[in-house]
Design a protein around this motif. Structure first.
Motif, short mmCIF file in Angstrom:
data_model
loop_
_atom_site.label_atom_id
_atom_site.label_comp_id
_atom_site.label_asym_id
_atom_site.label_seq_id
_atom_site.Cartn_x
_atom_site.Cartn_y
_atom_site.Cartn_z
N LYS B 6 21.40 10.49 14.75
CA LYS B 6 20.33 10.15 15.68
C LYS B 6 19.69 11.42 16.22
CE LYS B 6 21.00 6.57 18.58
NZ LYS B 6 21.44 5.84 19.79
N VAL B 7 18.35 11.45 16.23
CA VAL B 7 17.62 12.63 16.68
C VAL B 7 16.64 12.24 17.78
CG1 VAL B 7 15.87 14.36 16.01
CG2 VAL B 7 17.83 13.92 14.51
N LEU B 8 16.60 13.05 18.84
CA LEU B 8 15.63 12.84 19.92
C LEU B 8 14.40 13.70 19.65
CD1 LEU B 8 16.23 12.46 23.69
CD2 LEU B 8 14.62 14.23 22.92
N VAL B 9 13.23 13.12 19.82
CA VAL B 9 11.97 13.83 19.60
C VAL B 9 11.40 14.19 20.97
CG1 VAL B 9 9.68 13.74 18.57
CG2 VAL B 9 11.59 12.55 17.47
N ALA B 10 11.43 15.48 21.30
CA ALA B 10 11.00 15.92 22.63
C ALA B 10 9.52 16.28 22.59
CB ALA B 10 11.85 17.11 23.08
N ASN B 11 8.70 15.28 22.33
CA ASN B 11 7.26 15.51 22.26
C ASN B 11 6.54 14.17 22.41
OD1 ASN B 11 4.63 16.80 21.48
ND2 ASN B 11 6.01 18.47 20.93
N ARG B 12 5.24 14.16 22.19
CA ARG B 12 4.44 12.96 22.38
C ARG B 12 3.33 12.92 21.32
NH1 ARG B 12 -0.39 13.57 24.34
NH2 ARG B 12 -0.44 11.51 25.26
N GLY B 13 2.56 11.86 21.34
CA GLY B 13 1.36 11.80 20.52
C GLY B 13 1.65 11.82 19.03
N THR B 75 21.77 8.45 25.03
CA THR B 75 21.51 7.71 23.79
C THR B 75 22.43 8.13 22.64
OG1 THR B 75 19.84 9.34 23.15
CG2 THR B 75 19.05 7.40 24.33
N GLY B 76 23.15 9.23 22.83
CA GLY B 76 24.01 9.71 21.75
C GLY B 76 23.26 10.49 20.68
N ALA B 77 22.06 10.99 21.01
CA ALA B 77 21.32 11.79 20.04
C ALA B 77 22.05 13.12 19.82
CB ALA B 77 19.90 12.04 20.53
N GLU B 78 22.24 13.49 18.55
CA GLU B 78 23.00 14.70 18.24
C GLU B 78 22.12 15.93 18.09
OE1 GLU B 78 25.30 13.60 14.67
OE2 GLU B 78 24.96 11.57 15.41
N ALA B 79 20.83 15.70 17.93
CA ALA B 79 19.92 16.82 17.71
C ALA B 79 18.57 16.52 18.36
CB ALA B 79 19.74 17.08 16.22
N VAL B 80 17.79 17.59 18.60
CA VAL B 80 16.45 17.45 19.21
C VAL B 80 15.43 18.15 18.34
CG1 VAL B 80 14.98 18.13 21.16
CG2 VAL B 80 17.29 17.25 21.58
N HIS B 81 14.36 17.42 17.99
CA HIS B 81 13.22 18.08 17.35
C HIS B 81 12.15 18.28 18.41
CE1 HIS B 81 10.06 19.35 14.77
NE2 HIS B 81 10.76 19.16 13.67
N ALA B 94 16.68 25.96 23.79
CA ALA B 94 17.55 25.96 22.62
C ALA B 94 18.99 26.30 23.02
CB ALA B 94 17.03 26.96 21.59
N GLU B 95 19.14 27.27 23.92
CA GLU B 95 20.48 27.68 24.36
C GLU B 95 21.18 26.59 25.18
OE1 GLU B 95 19.72 31.40 26.29
OE2 GLU B 95 20.05 32.55 24.43
N GLN B 96 20.39 25.95 26.06
CA GLN B 96 21.01 24.90 26.90
C GLN B 96 21.41 23.69 26.06
OE1 GLN B 96 19.16 24.09 30.76
NE2 GLN B 96 18.16 26.08 30.62
N ALA B 99 24.63 24.64 24.43
CA ALA B 99 25.73 24.60 25.39
C ALA B 99 26.21 23.18 25.64
CB ALA B 99 25.30 25.26 26.70
N ALA B 100 25.29 22.21 25.46
CA ALA B 100 25.64 20.80 25.67
C ALA B 100 26.11 20.16 24.36
CB ALA B 100 24.42 20.05 26.22
N GLY B 101 26.24 20.98 23.31
CA GLY B 101 26.73 20.46 22.03
C GLY B 101 25.68 19.72 21.24
N ILE B 102 24.40 19.99 21.53
CA ILE B 102 23.30 19.30 20.84
C ILE B 102 22.58 20.32 19.95
CG2 ILE B 102 21.13 18.02 21.17
CD1 ILE B 102 22.34 17.44 24.10
N THR B 103 22.23 19.90 18.74
CA THR B 103 21.57 20.81 17.79
C THR B 103 20.08 20.91 18.10
OG1 THR B 103 23.15 20.14 16.09
CG2 THR B 103 21.12 21.23 15.33
N PHE B 104 19.57 22.14 18.18
CA PHE B 104 18.14 22.38 18.34
C PHE B 104 17.56 22.52 16.94
CE2 PHE B 104 14.67 25.60 18.69
CZ PHE B 104 13.79 24.86 19.48
N ILE B 105 16.62 21.67 16.57
CA ILE B 105 16.02 21.73 15.23
C ILE B 105 14.91 22.77 15.28
CG2 ILE B 105 14.86 20.44 13.40
CD1 ILE B 105 16.36 17.95 14.44
#
Lengths: 170, 492
Positions: B6-13, B75-81, B94-96, B99-105
């Motif tokens: 599962k990936v979280l998309v930190a954007n819009r549009g 939500t249990g997302a393992e990574a963020v785009h 990216a560092e934070q 630190a929270a165990g989430i992958t920064f794409i």
């Protein structure tokens, strides 16, 4: 006889227009010249027939602004009631309005202040661009409609000057 | 490592929609985040889940690092785009996440930091063998040093804010007196905009082309380039038309600038997708401009000519997978051009426009790609970037791509908000654009020829008649009865 309306396309001249409908056909009279036509839904848009010409187009009516997509591009048509316009012209020039949507960065005047033509009334920011809203003429500020941090849409009134002449009692 | 579930998309549009589309094809669940203004938006509808963010401002919501990390945890997302803009080039983010165990794409934080500073990145580029423009060695100490450097390298010069971007804190000067004034203005503007008043001086290139190289790097030492894009058609220092390949770059030049971009990516330990931006002069010289450590808005033209899904590669690289192809497998096929459709009045200084999108129709067909994030009936507000859609055409040749794109723009229907669609079609039709004579001053130089043409008498009559027949205003009176209506057919 029925009243006519003025219609202009973009920055073009206004045409005096009247419509007489008969069934699904109509006579559109433009500056005194009648044209026979119809506008019918076709596909996901419309089909306009005017005399011997047929065009595909798309329409969105937003009050007296009619948006059209025809001939490969969008057009903005404005419909004006000549009677309403004659009532409204007295106000223009006295009120500084927003040329674009944005946020108020600075308010340089307050009600009662005397201002000169060209003086900055308000500074606005829109999409990271700052613009100064200036007084169009000399006068006295009647009302300031906005405060720092307010957001507004295009065309919103920002600062009103006192009218030059007291309007006649009507 | 394996792909995230599962990936979280930190954007819009449109970019959020575009990333969600690739996640779906990869079988990865998507999480959208949104500000209340975007609650009914296309990204929220297309994502498998959506989490509302709150912030001081609408833009602030998408910059809320703590809120995004909390949404990942909820939500249990393992990574963020991160898409582009917003937090995409924020090393702290990216560092934070890490630190929270989430992958920064995206690339490593150190690479983001190194390339985020114009002076440091220019130094690194020079060290990696990328040509750089003659200029000051880092920031100048004061106005006198700025003038001394300018006198040494020759006028005209460009003064640039070290932390700059989007044309802010940038001034040209043709002589020493102008240089003094330009230094003061660039410095104060940079301080006001970025909280960093450092300014550097370099040679100003006249009529430059903006040419950039797309790179892809994995965590196993493979670094590739995906050819160049030309993005010379700009307004207010923002690109509006991009294409690949560049009409000014031949195969040998492509290899040369591609190799320098790869060398720079290697030098900073880069991974993921990145772009090395350069300017080119009329004699074929190339110089480093900056490196963008994120996905670019114009990435679809590269995807079109290479057949590579750059977002998918970013996701695989972030999961630790090696690139499945080498430089020789990257082939340029045909030509692609992208137009960015903005809600703005191109005929009135490109001021942003707002309103309700009352009617939305996009074309579809072979060779045409539309990336958009809008829904019919939605408001376009001044709270966000005014880009509505990207229309991309891919054809066997530049001329064929141009024709496809013009047709696509002509059948892109966006009513209710002023857009630059017709303006873009006029640029594509301009003889100088058609012959590839492009540079970053193109829109200013050709402003007169690009002005709108009024409709001819017959077209205007059709538009006026359609308006009259569509407006309910004329129906507010009694319709004329048939016998009387017949009189309307009488002609003088």
């Amino acid at each position: 006889m029925s009243r006519s309306f003025d219609i202009s396309i973009g920055e073009g001249d206004a045409f005096s227009v009247d419509v007489a409908r008969h069934g699904d056909r109509a006579t559109v009279t433009i500056e005194g010249r009648p044209y026979h036509g119809s506008l019918r839904p076709a596909g996901d848009g419309y089909e306009l027939t005017l005399e011997d010409r047929t065009e595909r187009l798309w329409l969105f009516v937003a009050g007296d602004t009619v948006w059209l997509h025809a001939f490969g591009q969008a057009w903005q048509a404005q419909l004006v009631d000549p009677v309403e316009r004659s009532r409204a012209t007295a106000v223009s020039g006295d009120t500084a309005t927003a040329p674009m949507p944005g946020t108020v960065i600075a308010v340089n005047v307050e009600a009662g202040a005397a201002v000169g033509a060209g003086q900055t009334l308000v500074v606005i920011e829109s999409m990271k661009m700052q613009s100064e809203i200036i007084a169009e003429r000399d006068g006295v500020v009647d009302r300031v409609f906005v405060a720092i941090g307010d957001t507004f849409d295009r065309g919103a009134a920002l600062v009103a000057l006192e009218p030059l002449d007291e309007p006649e009692e009507g | 490592m394996s792909l995230p579930a599962k990936v979280l998309v930190a954007n819009r549009g449109e970019i959020a929609v575009r990333i969600i589309r690739t996640l779906r094809t990869m079988g990865i669940a998507s999480v959208a985040v949104f500000h209340a203004l975007d609650a009914d938006g296309r990204a929220v509808r297309e994502a498998d889940e959506a989490v509302e963010l709150t912030g001081d401002t609408p833009v602030g919501s998408y910059l809320d690092i703590a809120g995004i990390i909390a949404a990942c945890q909820a939500t249990g997302a393992e990574a963020v785009h991160p898409g582009f803009g917003f937090l995409s080039e924020n090393a702290d983010f990216a560092e934070q996440l890490a630190a929270a165990g989430i992958t920064f794409i995206g690339p490593p934080p150190a690479a983001i930091r190194a390339m985020g500073d114009k002076i440091e990145s220019k130094r690194l580029a020079a060290a990696a063998g990328v040509p750089t423009l003659p200029g000051s060695d880092g920031a100048v100490a004061d106005v006198d040093e700025a003038v001394a450097v300018a006198d040494r390298i020759g006028y005209p010069v460009l003064l640039k804010a070290s932390a700059g971007g989007g044309g802010k804190g940038m001034r040209t000067a043709a002589d020493a007196a102008a240089c003094r004034e330009a230094f003061e203005r660039a410095s104060s503007e940079a301080l006001a905009s970025f909280g960093d008043g450092r300014v550097f001086v370099e040679r100003y290139v006249e009529r430059p082309r903006h040419i950039e190289v797309q790179v892809l790097a994995d965590a196993h030492g493979t670094v590739l380039h995906l050819a160049e894009r030309e993005c010379s058609i700009q307004r207010r220092y923002q690109k509006v038309i991009e294409e690949s390949p560049s009409p000014a770059v031949d195969a040998a030049t492509r290899e040369r600038i591609g190799a320098t971009a790869v060398a720079l990516a290697r030098a900073v330990g880069y991974t993921s997708a990145g772009t090395v931006e350069m300017i080119a002069d009329e004699q074929g010289g190339f110089w480093f401009l900056e490196m963008n450590t994120r996905l670019q808005v114009e990435h679809p033209v590269t995807e079109a000519i290479t057949g590579i899904d750059i977002v998918a590669e970013q996701i695989r690289i972030a999961a630790g997978e090696p690139l499945a192809f080498g430089q020789d497998d990257v082939q340029v096929s045909g030509h692609a051009i992208e137009c960015r459709i903005y809600a703005e009045d191109a005929d009135a200084g490109f001021v942003p426009a707002t309103g309700r999108l009352g009617l939305v129709r996009f074309p579809a067909g072979p060779g045409v790609r539309i990336d958009h994030g809008v829904i019919e009936g939605q408001d376009v507000s001044s709270s966000f970037d005014p880009m509505i859609a990207k229309v991309i055409a891919h054809g066997p040749t530049r001329d064929e791509a141009l024709e496809l794109l013009r047709d696509a723009l002509h059948s892109t229907v966006l009513l209710g908000v002023v857009t630059n669609t017709a303006f873009l079609a006029r640029v594509l039709a301009h003889p100088a654009f058609r012959s590839g004579e492009t540079h970053t001053g193109f829109l200013d130089d050709h402003a007169a020829e690009l002005a709108p043409v009024a409709p001819d008498v017959e077209l205007e009559r059709c538009l006026v008649a359609a308006t009259a027949l569509a407006s309910p205003r004329f129906d507010q009176r009694l319709a004329a009865p048939e016998p009387l209506a017949g009189m309307g057919e009488w002609r003088p």
